[in-house]
Design a protein around this motif. Structure first.
Motif, PDB file in Angstrom:
ATOM      1  N   TYR A   1      15.412 -10.544  55.954  1.00 24.58           N
ATOM      2  CA  TYR A   1      14.386  -9.611  56.404  1.00 24.58           C
ATOM      3  C   TYR A   1      13.806 -10.081  57.741  1.00 24.58           C
ATOM      4  O   TYR A   1      13.768 -11.282  58.026  1.00 24.58           O
ATOM      5  CB  TYR A   1      13.278  -9.507  55.366  1.00 24.58           C
ATOM      6  CG  TYR A   1      13.682  -8.767  54.117  1.00 24.58           C
ATOM      7  CD1 TYR A   1      13.637  -7.383  54.074  1.00 24.58           C
ATOM      8  CD2 TYR A   1      14.122  -9.450  52.983  1.00 24.58           C
ATOM      9  CE1 TYR A   1      14.001  -6.687  52.924  1.00 24.58           C
ATOM     10  CE2 TYR A   1      14.487  -8.767  51.834  1.00 24.58           C
ATOM     11  CZ  TYR A   1      14.419  -7.382  51.812  1.00 24.58           C
ATOM     12  OH  TYR A   1      14.793  -6.705  50.681  1.00 24.58           O
ATOM     13  N   PRO A   2      13.325  -9.149  58.570  1.00 25.27           N
ATOM     14  CA  PRO A   2      12.717  -9.542  59.851  1.00 25.27           C
ATOM     15  C   PRO A   2      11.485 -10.409  59.633  1.00 25.27           C
ATOM     16  O   PRO A   2      10.797 -10.312  58.617  1.00 25.27           O
ATOM     17  CB  PRO A   2      12.337  -8.196  60.481  1.00 25.27           C
ATOM     18  CG  PRO A   2      13.192  -7.184  59.803  1.00 25.27           C
ATOM     19  CD  PRO A   2      13.394  -7.684  58.404  1.00 25.27           C
ATOM     20  N   GLU A   3      11.193 -11.246  60.604  1.00 27.66           N
ATOM     21  CA  GLU A   3      10.045 -12.153  60.496  1.00 27.66           C
ATOM     22  C   GLU A   3       8.756 -11.356  60.276  1.00 27.66           C
ATOM     23  O   GLU A   3       8.509 -10.341  60.921  1.00 27.66           O
ATOM     24  CB  GLU A   3       9.906 -13.019  61.742  1.00 27.66           C
ATOM     25  CG  GLU A   3       8.794 -14.059  61.599  1.00 27.66           C
ATOM     26  CD  GLU A   3       8.904 -15.176  62.616  1.00 27.66           C
ATOM     27  OE1 GLU A   3       8.967 -16.351  62.216  1.00 27.66           O
ATOM     28  OE2 GLU A   3       8.920 -14.870  63.831  1.00 27.66           O
ATOM     29  N   GLY A   4       7.953 -11.848  59.337  1.00 28.76           N
ATOM     30  CA  GLY A   4       6.687 -11.197  59.029  1.00 28.76           C
ATOM     31  C   GLY A   4       6.773 -10.152  57.948  1.00 28.76           C
ATOM     32  O   GLY A   4       5.753  -9.587  57.549  1.00 28.76           O
ATOM     33  N   THR A   5       7.965  -9.892  57.429  1.00 23.84           N
ATOM     34  CA  THR A   5       8.134  -8.922  56.348  1.00 23.84           C
ATOM     35  C   THR A   5       7.949  -9.620  55.001  1.00 23.84           C
ATOM     36  O   THR A   5       8.569 -10.661  54.763  1.00 23.84           O
ATOM     37  CB  THR A   5       9.540  -8.303  56.389  1.00 23.84           C
ATOM     38  OG1 THR A   5       9.756  -7.698  57.659  1.00 23.84           O
ATOM     39  CG2 THR A   5       9.720  -7.272  55.293  1.00 23.84           C
ATOM     40  N   PRO A   6       7.121  -9.098  54.103  1.00 28.63           N
ATOM     41  CA  PRO A   6       7.088  -9.658  52.749  1.00 28.63           C
ATOM     42  C   PRO A   6       8.476  -9.535  52.121  1.00 28.63           C
ATOM     43  O   PRO A   6       9.006  -8.429  51.999  1.00 28.63           O
ATOM     44  CB  PRO A   6       6.057  -8.785  52.021  1.00 28.63           C
ATOM     45  CG  PRO A   6       5.195  -8.219  53.114  1.00 28.63           C
ATOM     46  CD  PRO A   6       6.142  -8.002  54.267  1.00 28.63           C
ATOM     47  N   CYS A   7       9.076 -10.661  51.761  1.00 30.03           N
ATOM     48  CA  CYS A   7      10.480 -10.636  51.350  1.00 30.03           C
ATOM     49  C   CYS A   7      10.721 -11.183  49.953  1.00 30.03           C
ATOM     50  O   CYS A   7      11.840 -11.074  49.436  1.00 30.03           O
ATOM     51  CB  CYS A   7      11.333 -11.418  52.358  1.00 30.03           C
ATOM     52  SG  CYS A   7      11.008 -13.199  52.372  1.00 30.03           S
TER      53      CYS A   7
ATOM     54  N   ALA B   1       9.072 -13.496  55.460  1.00 29.29           N
ATOM     55  CA  ALA B   1      10.336 -13.950  56.029  1.00 29.29           C
ATOM     56  C   ALA B   1      10.126 -14.575  57.394  1.00 29.29           C
ATOM     57  O   ALA B   1       9.252 -14.171  58.168  1.00 29.29           O
ATOM     58  CB  ALA B   1      11.300 -12.773  56.151  1.00 29.29           C
ATOM     59  N   THR B   2      10.963 -15.562  57.682  1.00 24.85           N
ATOM     60  CA  THR B   2      10.992 -16.169  59.010  1.00 24.85           C
ATOM     61  C   THR B   2      12.382 -16.740  59.260  1.00 24.85           C
ATOM     62  O   THR B   2      13.008 -17.270  58.340  1.00 24.85           O
ATOM     63  CB  THR B   2       9.947 -17.280  59.165  1.00 24.85           C
ATOM     64  OG1 THR B   2      10.062 -17.874  60.470  1.00 24.85           O
ATOM     65  CG2 THR B   2      10.102 -18.370  58.111  1.00 24.85           C
TER      66      THR B   2
ATOM     67  N   PRO C   1      18.523 -13.613  50.640  1.00 24.06           N
ATOM     68  CA  PRO C   1      17.649 -12.966  51.621  1.00 24.06           C
ATOM     69  C   PRO C   1      16.249 -12.688  51.110  1.00 24.06           C
ATOM     70  O   PRO C   1      15.302 -12.616  51.890  1.00 24.06           O
ATOM     71  CB  PRO C   1      18.378 -11.655  51.940  1.00 24.06           C
ATOM     72  CG  PRO C   1      19.772 -11.847  51.456  1.00 24.06           C
ATOM     73  CD  PRO C   1      19.679 -12.778  50.299  1.00 24.06           C
ATOM     74  N   GLY C   2      16.109 -12.519  49.809  1.00 28.37           N
ATOM     75  CA  GLY C   2      14.820 -12.120  49.244  1.00 28.37           C
ATOM     76  C   GLY C   2      15.031 -10.970  48.277  1.00 28.37           C
ATOM     77  O   GLY C   2      15.998 -10.957  47.508  1.00 28.37           O
ATOM     78  N   PHE C   3      14.134  -9.988  48.332  1.00 29.57           N
ATOM     79  CA  PHE C   3      14.236  -8.848  47.419  1.00 29.57           C
ATOM     80  C   PHE C   3      15.600  -8.177  47.525  1.00 29.57           C
ATOM     81  O   PHE C   3      16.036  -7.825  48.618  1.00 29.57           O
ATOM     82  CB  PHE C   3      13.175  -7.795  47.730  1.00 29.57           C
ATOM     83  CG  PHE C   3      11.756  -8.260  47.552  1.00 29.57           C
ATOM     84  CD1 PHE C   3      11.318  -8.755  46.341  1.00 29.57           C
ATOM     85  CD2 PHE C   3      10.853  -8.180  48.608  1.00 29.57           C
ATOM     86  CE1 PHE C   3      10.008  -9.174  46.167  1.00 29.57           C
ATOM     87  CE2 PHE C   3       9.543  -8.599  48.444  1.00 29.57           C
ATOM     88  CZ  PHE C   3       9.115  -9.096  47.228  1.00 29.57           C
TER      89      PHE C   3
ATOM     90  N   PRO D   1       4.689  -1.662  58.339  1.00 25.87           N
ATOM     91  CA  PRO D   1       4.468  -2.885  57.558  1.00 25.87           C
ATOM     92  C   PRO D   1       4.132  -2.601  56.098  1.00 25.87           C
ATOM     93  O   PRO D   1       3.612  -1.540  55.746  1.00 25.87           O
ATOM     94  CB  PRO D   1       3.277  -3.543  58.267  1.00 25.87           C
ATOM     95  CG  PRO D   1       2.544  -2.402  58.896  1.00 25.87           C
ATOM     96  CD  PRO D   1       3.610  -1.426  59.321  1.00 25.87           C
ATOM     97  N   ASP D   2       4.433  -3.594  55.266  1.00 26.95           N
ATOM     98  CA  ASP D   2       4.074  -3.577  53.849  1.00 26.95           C
ATOM     99  C   ASP D   2       2.882  -4.494  53.604  1.00 26.95           C
ATOM    100  O   ASP D   2       2.714  -5.025  52.506  1.00 26.95           O
ATOM    101  CB  ASP D   2       5.245  -4.074  52.990  1.00 26.95           C
ATOM    102  CG  ASP D   2       6.449  -3.161  53.043  1.00 26.95           C
ATOM    103  OD1 ASP D   2       6.268  -1.956  53.270  1.00 26.95           O
ATOM    104  OD2 ASP D   2       7.575  -3.658  52.845  1.00 26.95           O
TER     105      ASP D   2
END
Length: 274
Positions: free
Chosen positions: A43-49, A110-111, A161-163, A204-205
């Motif tokens: 996920y892009p940086e700053g996205t809750p992942c 994410a970062t 990656p996350g979710f 954003p989320d």
């Protein structure tokens, strides 16, 4: 109770309590099956992942969240489990390493470079609660706190990656920071995650609101994870039946109809109907 104000997503002006670390990785590869509606890579940086819950009773957590959200579970190491919906990873439940630690849900952002972001956090007035560390071959994690003490996680993905699924019923859909200083929060998080929060076209989320919009003034600043539901009133009935309680009854926010609840062990989260 005061009416909830719209979540704050304005351009920033110029100018806690530690949570335990995420539980160990599962024994099987939790990488999601790629979906055309989800991002195939990090996920892009700053996205809750990603998010996890630190609980005293993981088996009790499985029963509660399994019935509430329809999750199934994959056993991991150290007593942790990975929650799945439609076969894809959506969260993790872990056993608290120390019973004195709070029972909480933690949201991870994410970062691509967790070391650099950690330095930027401390330079901006935040602090590291848990320094970056590897999680098997899945990635690297850290825990940080903003200048007011709200704790959040960082995730630098490798194979995980996350979710694997988000925004769908039974999955993560939103994170709201409740703070006493929304202007300062916009400056801090906007400086860290400007592109994700404020760039043209950003969706954003993650929002910011005053603590007193929903919680008593003495409530410490914190980030509240929101899960999407199709019927809020029905979901609240399920929470009560399973031994949870309602902290804040349904209210209208800029991002949907929300209620704040706790599970049967005291971990707070929100239910969001859109």
């Amino acid at each position: 109770m005061a009416e909830n104000r719209a979540s704050t997503n304005e351009e920033p002006h110029e100018g806690g309590k530690p949570a335990s670390a995420p539980p160990p990785a599962p024994t099987e590869d939790p990488s999601p099956t790629e979906s055309p509606t989800e991002e195939p890579g990090p996920y892009p940086e700053g996205t809750p992942c990603w998010l996890d819950a630190q609980l005293s009773d993981v088996e009790g957590g499985k029963r509660f969240y399994g019935e509430l959200f329809g999750w199934t579970f994959q056993e991991g190491e150290g007593g942790s489990v990975w929650a799945r919906l439609d076969g894809r990873p959506v969260a993790q439940l872990g056993r608290k390493a120390d019973g004195r630690m709070p029972t909480v849900w933690t949201v991870y952002f994410a970062t691509p470079d967790i070391q650099t972001l950690s330095r930027r956090i401390t330079a901006a007035g935040g602090q590291l609660v848990v320094a970056p560390y590897p999680v098997a071959e899945l990635g690297r994690a850290a825990l940080a706190a903003d200048p007011e003490g709200a704790v959040f996680g960082l995730w630098q993905a490798r194979s995980h990656p996350g979710f694997g699924l988000r925004h769908a019923p039974g999955t993560f859909v939103w994170a709201e920071l409740y703070t006493r200083d929304t202007t300062g929060a916009n400056t801090f998080y906007g400086g860290l995650f400007h592109h994700a929060l404020f760039a043209p076209g950003a969706d954003p989320d993650f929002g910011r609101a005053d603590v007193t919009d929903v919680f008593p003034a003495e409530m410490p600043p914190h980030i509240l994870a929101h899960f999407r539901v199709t019927g809020l009133d029905e979901a609240l009935g399920t929470v009560r039946r399973l031994g949870g309680r309602v902290q804040a009854p349904p209210f209208e926010a800029s991002y949907g109809r929300v209620a704040v609840v706790t599970d049967n062990q005291g971990a707070s989260f929100a239910l969001l109907e859109r």
